[in-house]
Design an enzyme around this catalytic site. Structure first.
Site, short mmCIF file in Angstrom:
data_model
loop_
_atom_site.label_atom_id
_atom_site.label_comp_id
_atom_site.label_asym_id
_atom_site.label_seq_id
_atom_site.Cartn_x
_atom_site.Cartn_y
_atom_site.Cartn_z
N MET A 179 126.01 -4.55 51.10
CA MET A 179 126.55 -4.59 52.46
C MET A 179 127.79 -3.71 52.57
O MET A 179 128.01 -3.05 53.58
CB MET A 179 126.86 -6.03 52.88
CG MET A 179 127.22 -6.18 54.34
SD MET A 179 125.90 -5.62 55.46
CE MET A 179 125.01 -7.15 55.74
N GLN A 206 148.43 -28.27 32.51
CA GLN A 206 147.33 -28.36 33.48
C GLN A 206 147.72 -29.12 34.74
O GLN A 206 146.89 -29.78 35.36
CB GLN A 206 146.06 -28.95 32.84
CG GLN A 206 145.48 -28.00 31.79
CD GLN A 206 144.07 -28.35 31.36
OE1 GLN A 206 143.67 -29.51 31.39
NE2 GLN A 206 143.31 -27.34 30.97
#
Lengths: 174, 588
Positions: free
Chosen positions: B490, B112
């Protein structure tokens, strides 16, 4: 044999002298700002100043790639940037260092060494068929040197990028 | 007082006045989460780190105070990049704290680990990797100072685990709290300008007093600078009309006679055309965004420009102003008011040219080209604009509305009446789909006294809906209206208008997912509304629920398009109005 910078066409780049905090990551901030905004860096030199809290960058920016005003304003927004000044080549002293390894065998050796001497350079390393030399001069003079040495065969080259400071008010080239 | 980095970090946040943190813990940030249990700071556990970031933004939009998000290293840090970029584009004050692997592990590709400061460098106003526990109080103070002053923006602080973990000797520090002066002197390169230059302010006042067709172009800076009252004073003093950009909605009341509403690609005809015809644009905290200017070369060709902005880099970036003024919008507007009064000798109206003709031109445009749509009647497909009008009319006037990005966002901006500042929460610059649900939650946390509606599209909702679990768990009673037209609306509009009706990858299905079941599963009350007569009663019912989130799914007409529209890359003079209106014959 120091010569004043040769007169010629207007410079193709701006020279910015940037005072920054001397800490980790600052160079990356400056470099990534240039990349992100699409400005091309022509050359860049950086080292701590006499006050080791700060470093000075000399950045040469390609004129074509960006309006200088935006470059300066965006740089100024970086929290670690203290001061930016544009150095007009006419009002500043500029120098650059180059290390060159050039083929220099047989008869041509004297020619190469002669050129290096004309530019007040020094031989740093001497091989059987090659020499490595250093020359410090105005960047445009280093361009000239490079052209003159090219026919002999340039094996390796490293230029430092230009460094510059404003000319003193009553001063002149030395 | 000896302490450790983790406790010092939480203490620093408390001293900065932080009341709420939006976040999600993980390995590297664990030691900082431990002292949260004993802190008065409320922590809201999100379901995805992007949600934490948008909640912090929503909180900041609604309150004006910096939003705070805290997440762990690696994937959590990358998940919050979108909100950081969104906040950077829209100048939202935000402080994000990320965990990092222990300092000896940095650069080893540890579990990580990612280069968080490298990744976020270009989307933050500033970021900092802290490597010593003793730097934590100062870096946190710097972060809040930088995030909230000058042009606000997001600041990220990356904290390696070893300097906050009490079992590690590297976390030890002697507690201190730096003074304002110490913070300022620790940032020698950071000096935002506030007051405008006096001669420039005077030059601007002279231009204002001589203009025949002036328009105030108010941007998001009005809200950031808390300059709404000052703007109103300037507009009323000079009688100059005001357009409010998407980021400035609410910065000047929509019901004010001088308000022209939103300009830009989907702005109303009058706002767009008044700017286009103006002889003077007074740009206040606006940045000549491409969605406002249309084709830059053809934008407001006859206008001289006064440009006020706290960020010097905005001035001249797109359009070179005749009078540049760097400064805080509120301070500069107040200076302008004084300068206009002084120069006019008290009678401002008498000192200005007669603008009767300009005013009547403007009201002519307003009469000729209002926003229009065909009303829904019983049994018809629902018109999204009708839903918006009903939502607006049935909500209290100080209701906060958040939106996602797309058609529903434009309709919300067009049809809502923003009469108060800080009632509109939206993603303008970055255009982040999925913004509205988490942003509305953040706004409601910041303003629990207000009703908060999120107006969302079906595409947007699917991106961040999981945060409704957060809202249900934390008892944050936001309301969500999904305008479900089964399309990325859109995109569909552009494909219809500019790609020969070739609908590529834009259909979403109205039924999958089942928005009602999904919302109920997340702990919300949910209702589906399919015909016009159901709209009002459903909204009233939703407005009465105040103990949990509510989701209303409106099935709307997918063929409906947003008008007016300035096609991308075209001049604002080429504005396309609703097909039911007569096409404008060029300017005037």
């Amino acid at each position: 044999m120091n010569l004043p910078p040769p007169p010629g066409p207007p410079p193709r780049h701006h020279v910015l002298s940037v005072l920054v905090e001397n800490r980790a990551g600052v160079l990356a901030r400056v470099a990534s700002l240039f990349a992100r905004r699409g400005y091309n860096i022509f050359s860049l030199a950086v080292a701590p100043t006499h006050d080791d809290r700060f470093s000075r960058l000399t950045v040469v920016v390609d004129v074509e790639s960006a309006p200088l005003e935006q470059v300066v304003k965006q740089l100024n927004k970086l929290v670690n940037v203290l001061e930016i000044s544009e150095l007009d080549p006419r009002d500043s002293v500029e120098r650059e260092l180059v290390l060159l390894t050039v083929t220099a065998d047989g008869d041509r050796r004297q020619e190469v060494l002669g050129l290096v001497e004309r530019f007040e350079g020094r031989v740093l390393d001497d091989g059987a068929d090659e020499v490595t030399v250093s020359v410090e001069d105005h960047p445009s003079r280093l361009d000239d040197l490079e052209e003159l040495l090219r026919p002999f065969g340039i094996v390796g080259i490293q230029r430092t990028g230009r460094v510059a400071l404003p000319r003193l008010e009553s001063g002149g080239p030395v | 007082m000896p302490t450790n980095g983790g406790s010092a970090l939480i203490r620093a946040l408390e001293l900065e006045g932080v009341e709420v943190i939006f976040g999600l813990p993980g390995g590297a940030i664990l030691p900082v989460y431990d002292p949260i249990i004993d802190s008065p700071i409320r922590h809201i556990l999100v379901r995805h780190e992007q949600g934490a970031g948008h909640m912090a933004e929503g909180f900041a939009h609604a309150t004006g105070r910096p939003g705070v998000a805290m997440v762990t290293s690696g994937p959590a840090a990358t998940n919050i990049v979108t909100p950081l970029c969104d906040a950077y584009m829209d100048s939202v004050p935000m402080v994000v704290i990320t965990g990092q692997v222990p300092t000896p592990a940095i650069g080893t590709d540890a579990f990580q680990e990612c280069d968080t400061v490298g990744i976020t460098r270009s989307v933050t106003k500033h970021n900092e990797l802290v490597t010593r526990a003793e730097d934590i109080p100062l870096v946190i103070r710097q972060a809040f100072h930088i995030a909230t002053t000058g042009r606000p923006g997001p600041v990220l602080v990356d904290i390696p685990k070893d300097i906050v973990d009490p079992v590690n000797p590297r976390s030890a520090l002697e507690w201190y709290w730096p003074t304002d002066d110490e913070v300022a002197s620790s940032l020698p390169g950071y000096r935002p300008t506030t007051a405008g230059q006096a001669d420039q302010v005077r030059a601007a006042a002279e231009l204002i007093l001589s203009a025949r067709k002036p328009v105030i172009y108010a941007g998001g800076g009005i809200l950031k600078a808390r300059a709404a009252a000052a703007l109103r004073e300037l507009a009323e003093l000079t009688g100059i009309h005001v357009v409010t950009t998407l980021m400035a909605r609410g910065g000047f009341p929509d019901d004010h006679p001088l308000c022209l509403g939103m300009p830009g690609m989907h702005g109303n005809y009058t706002a767009v055309t008044a700017m286009q015809s103006a002889d003077l644009l007074i740009a206040l905290g606006s940045r000549f965004d491409d969605r406002v200017t249309g084709k830059v070369d053809a934008f407001a060709p006859e206008a001289r420009i006064i440009h006020v902005d706290v960020d010097p880099a905005e001035i001249g970036k797109v359009r070179r102003p005749d009078v540049p003024i760097v400064g805080d919008c509120r301070v500069v507007i107040e200076e302008l008011v004084t300068a206009v009064r002084d120069l006019s000798g008290g009678d401002v109206a008498a000192a200005q040219p007669d603008r009767t003709e300009w005013r009547s031109t403007i009201s002519g445009w307003q009469e000729r080209y209002p926003l229009v749509y065909e009303q829904s009647t019983e049994g018809d497909l629902l018109k999204p604009q009708y839903v918006l009008e009903q939502l607006r009319d049935r909500a209290p006037e100080d209701c906060i509305v958040a939106s996602g990005v797309g058609q529903h966002q434009m309709w919300t901006s067009q049809y809502w009446r923003f009469n108060h500042p800080y009632t509109w929460v939206n993603s303008g610059g970055l255009g982040t789909m999925g913004f509205s649900v988490p942003a509305a939650i953040g706004a409601k946390v910041g303003r629990p006294d207000r009703m908060v509606w999120a107006v969302d599209g079906d595409g947007c909702f699917q991106m961040t809906a999981q945060e409704l679990v957060t809202a249900a768990t934390e008892r944050i009673p936001v309301k969500v209206a999904i305008l479900n037209n089964a399309y990325l609306g859109m995109v569909r509009q552009w494909q219809e208008m500019f790609y020969d009706e070739r609908y590529s990858e834009v259909y979403l299905s109205p039924d999958l997912p089942d928005y009602v079941k999904w919302s109920e599963a997340m702990g919300c009350v949910a209702m589906r509304v399919e015909s016009p007569e159901e709209v009002g009663p459903a909204i009233d019912k939703a407005n009465e629920i105040d103990d949990r989130p509510v989701v209303l799914e409106f099935r709307t007409d997918s063929s409906e398009k947003v008008f007016p529209m300035v096609p991308a890359g075209r001049s604002n003079s080429d504005i396309v109005v609703d097909p039911s209106q007569p096409p404008p014959g060029g300017l005037r």
